[in-house]
Design a protein around this motif. Structure first.
Motif, PDB file in Angstrom:
ATOM      1  N   HIS A  23       0.801  -1.208   0.000  1.00 19.81           N
ATOM      2  CA  HIS A  23       0.000   0.000   0.000  1.00 19.81           C
ATOM      3  C   HIS A  23       0.844   1.272   0.000  1.00 19.81           C
ATOM      4  N   ALA A  24       2.172   1.109  -0.069  1.00 20.37           N
ATOM      5  CA  ALA A  24       3.051   2.272  -0.047  1.00 20.37           C
ATOM      6  C   ALA A  24       2.790   3.145  -1.258  1.00 20.37           C
ATOM      7  N   GLN A  25       2.859   4.462  -1.046  1.00 24.61           N
ATOM      8  CA  GLN A  25       2.604   5.395  -2.125  1.00 24.61           C
ATOM      9  C   GLN A  25       3.632   6.508  -2.117  1.00 24.61           C
ATOM     10  N   LEU A  26       3.961   6.977  -3.300  1.00 27.52           N
ATOM     11  CA  LEU A  26       4.857   8.103  -3.463  1.00 27.52           C
ATOM     12  C   LEU A  26       3.978   9.323  -3.715  1.00 27.52           C
ATOM     13  N   LEU A  27       3.825  10.157  -2.695  1.00 29.75           N
ATOM     14  CA  LEU A  27       2.910  11.290  -2.787  1.00 29.75           C
ATOM     15  C   LEU A  27       3.560  12.487  -3.474  1.00 29.75           C
ATOM     16  N   ILE A  28       2.895  12.966  -4.519  1.00 34.23           N
ATOM     17  CA  ILE A  28       3.332  14.140  -5.256  1.00 34.23           C
ATOM     18  C   ILE A  28       2.210  15.180  -5.154  1.00 34.23           C
ATOM     19  N   GLY A  29       2.552  16.437  -4.876  1.00 29.26           N
ATOM     20  CA  GLY A  29       1.530  17.466  -4.658  1.00 29.26           C
ATOM     21  C   GLY A  29       1.414  18.449  -5.815  1.00 29.26           C
ATOM     22  N   GLN A  30       0.202  18.900  -6.048  1.00 28.47           N
ATOM     23  CA  GLN A  30      -0.055  19.882  -7.111  1.00 28.47           C
ATOM     24  C   GLN A  30      -1.044  20.938  -6.618  1.00 28.47           C
ATOM     25  N   THR A  31      -0.720  22.199  -6.855  1.00 29.38           N
ATOM     26  CA  THR A  31      -1.683  23.277  -6.651  1.00 29.38           C
ATOM     27  C   THR A  31      -1.828  24.000  -7.977  1.00 29.38           C
ATOM     28  N   ALA A  32      -3.065  24.162  -8.430  1.00 28.82           N
ATOM     29  CA  ALA A  32      -3.326  24.794  -9.728  1.00 28.82           C
ATOM     30  C   ALA A  32      -4.786  25.230  -9.791  1.00 28.82           C
ATOM     31  N   GLY A  33      -5.101  26.067 -10.763  1.00 23.82           N
ATOM     32  CA  GLY A  33      -6.447  26.619 -10.882  1.00 23.82           C
ATOM     33  C   GLY A  33      -7.419  25.685 -11.583  1.00 23.82           C
ATOM     34  N   PHE A  34      -7.928  24.708 -10.845  1.00 19.44           N
ATOM     35  CA  PHE A  34      -8.906  23.780 -11.425  1.00 19.44           C
ATOM     36  C   PHE A  34     -10.265  24.446 -11.627  1.00 19.44           C
ATOM     37  N   THR A  35     -10.465  25.583 -10.991  1.00 13.56           N
ATOM     38  CA  THR A  35     -11.609  26.437 -11.284  1.00 13.56           C
ATOM     39  C   THR A  35     -11.046  27.824 -11.567  1.00 13.56           C
ATOM     40  N   GLY A  36     -11.810  28.642 -12.284  1.00 17.51           N
ATOM     41  CA  GLY A  36     -11.329  29.971 -12.619  1.00 17.51           C
ATOM     42  C   GLY A  36     -10.899  30.079 -14.065  1.00 17.51           C
ATOM     43  N   PRO A  37     -10.158  31.123 -14.425  1.00 15.55           N
ATOM     44  CA  PRO A  37      -9.863  31.446 -15.826  1.00 15.55           C
ATOM     45  C   PRO A  37      -8.944  30.478 -16.567  1.00 15.55           C
ATOM     46  N   VAL A  38      -8.202  29.630 -15.854  1.00 17.58           N
ATOM     47  CA  VAL A  38      -7.292  28.707 -16.545  1.00 17.58           C
ATOM     48  C   VAL A  38      -7.719  27.249 -16.354  1.00 17.58           C
ATOM     49  N   GLU A  68       1.126   8.707  -6.413  1.00 14.95           N
ATOM     50  CA  GLU A  68      -0.190   9.312  -6.191  1.00 14.95           C
ATOM     51  C   GLU A  68      -0.075  10.822  -6.287  1.00 14.95           C
ATOM     52  N   LEU A  69      -0.871  11.412  -7.178  1.00 15.83           N
ATOM     53  CA  LEU A  69      -0.894  12.856  -7.342  1.00 15.83           C
ATOM     54  C   LEU A  69      -2.022  13.445  -6.506  1.00 15.83           C
ATOM     55  N   VAL A  70      -1.655  14.306  -5.561  1.00 14.37           N
ATOM     56  CA  VAL A  70      -2.636  14.988  -4.714  1.00 14.37           C
ATOM     57  C   VAL A  70      -2.797  16.407  -5.248  1.00 14.37           C
ATOM     58  N   SER A  71      -3.960  16.700  -5.816  1.00 11.03           N
ATOM     59  CA  SER A  71      -4.193  17.993  -6.466  1.00 11.03           C
ATOM     60  C   SER A  71      -5.139  18.863  -5.648  1.00 11.03           C
ATOM     61  N   LEU A  72      -4.750  20.128  -5.444  1.00  9.22           N
ATOM     62  CA  LEU A  72      -5.588  21.100  -4.745  1.00  9.22           C
ATOM     63  C   LEU A  72      -5.890  22.271  -5.678  1.00  9.22           C
ATOM     64  N   ASP A  73      -7.086  22.784  -5.591  1.00  5.41           N
ATOM     65  CA  ASP A  73      -7.525  23.900  -6.427  1.00  5.41           C
ATOM     66  C   ASP A  73      -7.150  25.232  -5.769  1.00  5.41           C
ATOM     67  N   ASP A  74      -6.346  26.050  -6.471  1.00 14.01           N
ATOM     68  CA  ASP A  74      -6.013  27.366  -5.911  1.00 14.01           C
ATOM     69  C   ASP A  74      -6.792  28.499  -6.594  1.00 14.01           C
ATOM     70  N   LYS A  75      -7.707  28.120  -7.481  1.00 11.91           N
ATOM     71  CA  LYS A  75      -8.595  29.091  -8.141  1.00 11.91           C
ATOM     72  C   LYS A  75      -7.813  30.183  -8.864  1.00 11.91           C
ATOM     73  N   PHE A  76      -6.562  29.880  -9.223  1.00 10.28           N
ATOM     74  CA  PHE A  76      -5.665  30.811  -9.918  1.00 10.28           C
ATOM     75  C   PHE A  76      -5.406  32.061  -9.078  1.00 10.28           C
ATOM     76  N   ASP A  77      -5.294  31.852  -7.777  1.00  5.49           N
ATOM     77  CA  ASP A  77      -5.018  32.919  -6.819  1.00  5.49           C
ATOM     78  C   ASP A  77      -3.661  32.636  -6.174  1.00  5.49           C
ATOM     79  N   PRO A  78      -2.659  33.502  -6.398  1.00  4.89           N
ATOM     80  CA  PRO A  78      -1.316  33.256  -5.854  1.00  4.89           C
ATOM     81  C   PRO A  78      -1.296  33.020  -4.346  1.00  4.89           C
ATOM     82  N   LYS A  79      -2.122  33.741  -3.581  1.00  5.62           N
ATOM     83  CA  LYS A  79      -2.146  33.551  -2.130  1.00  5.62           C
ATOM     84  C   LYS A  79      -2.622  32.148  -1.772  1.00  5.62           C
ATOM     85  N   LEU A  80      -3.622  31.665  -2.490  1.00  7.13           N
ATOM     86  CA  LEU A  80      -4.124  30.323  -2.235  1.00  7.13           C
ATOM     87  C   LEU A  80      -3.124  29.275  -2.716  1.00  7.13           C
ATOM     88  N   SER A  81      -2.365  29.601  -3.767  1.00  6.21           N
ATOM     89  CA  SER A  81      -1.298  28.696  -4.236  1.00  6.21           C
ATOM     90  C   SER A  81      -0.305  28.436  -3.118  1.00  6.21           C
TER      91      SER A  81
END
Length: 371
Positions: A23-38, A68-81
């Motif tokens: 069950h071991a996983q290699l966690l990779i993180g992503q923050t990007a604008g999954f909602t918003g202008p991009v 495993e890719l863990v993706s978070l939505d930052d709404k294309f906002d640098p502060k939330l990134s």
């Protein structure tokens, strides 16, 4: 002779030992604008990355561990990134960050990369500030915006177009692309008939449109996100401008082409990867075969994510049986002449630029990119 109770106990013990590996996983993180202008481009680049990660996982992952890719939505906002990156690094304990989107957004997380020695692979931005001087923890895959903008201007000049306007978002991304455009204009011995900036968060194209019409611009290079380009282009057309519209590869997504609607035909979009239908490139052929099995069609944006995922996985493979943030960083720092599939990429402690490939495409009547 082993009695049944003893054998059962041994089996349970062995299973317990193997369970963490299974069950071991290699966690990779992503923050990007999954909602918003991009959102359209972000989703497609991420789909391309997952296409490769899933293929690797289906064959046992990396060293028996799944990526495993863990993706978070930052709404294309640098502060939330920055906040998302903090959560991924501190709370989720990811080994690396991956495929961020946006220039000011990626700049916002650099202090965290430096504080925690976390590598960032394949930021989906061609900002020169991330290339030169080399950022210790940032490993670029795609070419720079300056390279793209310069190539776009050179192409327009070769067609005999001399009245070129540049419209850009008033942020670090826009300024970066403008530098490349100015270099192209200088080489062509031209001056822009118009250079206009707009507020990225609240664009108002009415005053800009009036100037585009007044200067009788033959072409407009728009250095902006997809939604802004769509709105600006619609405003220009509504005012009677027939200027050729050109934009950069941050808008090289099927979603962007569709959002243009009837205005899409003839729009020029720079590209930083080969034609998504060029099967003479092994990487393109590989992506096509994997996508076809899923009933998907490869887009330029998907190719960017696919290529970035190949670099990420190679870094994990070379980082040893138990990859750490530091070992991944060191592995990528020494990556030389790695073949992505017809495109070669190398890094060194003084050069994290990645590829220098730049091309042009035009959107056809079917909404697809043509080379």
């Amino acid at each position: 002779m082993i009695r049944w109770p003893q054998a059962a106990a041994a089996l349970v013990a062995a299973t317990a030992l193997l369970a963490p590996l299974a069950h071991a996983q290699l966690l990779i993180g992503q923050t990007a604008g999954f909602t918003g202008p991009v959102a359209a481009g972000v989703q497609e680049t991420t789909d391309g990355a997952k296409l490769y990660f899933d293929a690797v996982n289906a064959k046992g992952g990396v060293g028996g561990q799944k990526v495993e890719l863990v993706s978070l939505d930052d709404k294309f906002d640098p502060k939330l990134s920055a906040e998302n990156a903090r959560q991924l690094i501190e709370d989720r304990k990811v080994l690396a960050l991956f495929l961020t989107r946006g220039t000011p957004h990626t700049e916002a997380i650099i202090p965290l990369l430096n504080q925690y020695n976390v590598p960032l692979v394949g930021p989906s931005t061609g900002a020169m500030v991330l290339h030169k001087p080399a950022r210790k923890h940032i490993f670029n895959v795609r070419a720079t915006y300056q390279r793209e903008a310069e190539k776009a201007i050179t192409h327009l000049a070769s067609l005999g177009i001399t009245r070129i306007a540049v419209v850009l978002a008033d942020d670090s991304f826009g300024a970066d692309g403008l530098t490349g455009a100015q270099r192209g204009l200088e080489r062509a011995q031209l001056k822009a008939v118009l250079e206009e900036r707009f507020d990225r968060s609240k664009p108002d194209f009415a005053p800009i449109t009036a100037k585009v019409v007044q200067t009788n611009a033959q072409a407009v290079l728009m250095i902006a996100s997809g939604v802004a380009v769509v709105d600006g282009y619609a405003a220009f057309r509504a005012a009677g401008s027939t200027a050729q519209i050109v934009t950069l590869s941050n808008n090289a997504s099927t979603g962007f082409a569709k959002s243009l609607g009837a205005n899409g035909r003839g729009v020029i979009v720079t590209q930083v990867f080969p034609n998504e239908r060029s099967i003479n490139f092994p990487m393109v052929r590989e992506a096509q075969e994997l996508a076809k099995a899923r009933g998907q069609e490869v887009s330029p944006a998907m190719l960017e994510g696919f290529a970035a995922a190949k670099v990420m996985v190679e870094g994990l493979r070379r980082a040893g049986p138990k990859p750490t943030r530091e070992s991944i960083d060191a592995a990528l720092d020494g990556l030389q002449k790695f073949d992505l599939g017809g495109l070669e990429i190398s890094y060194s402690p003084t050069d994290h630029s990645g590829l220098d490939f730049a091309d042009l495409s035009i959107i056809g009547t079917d909404g697809k990119f043509r080379r």
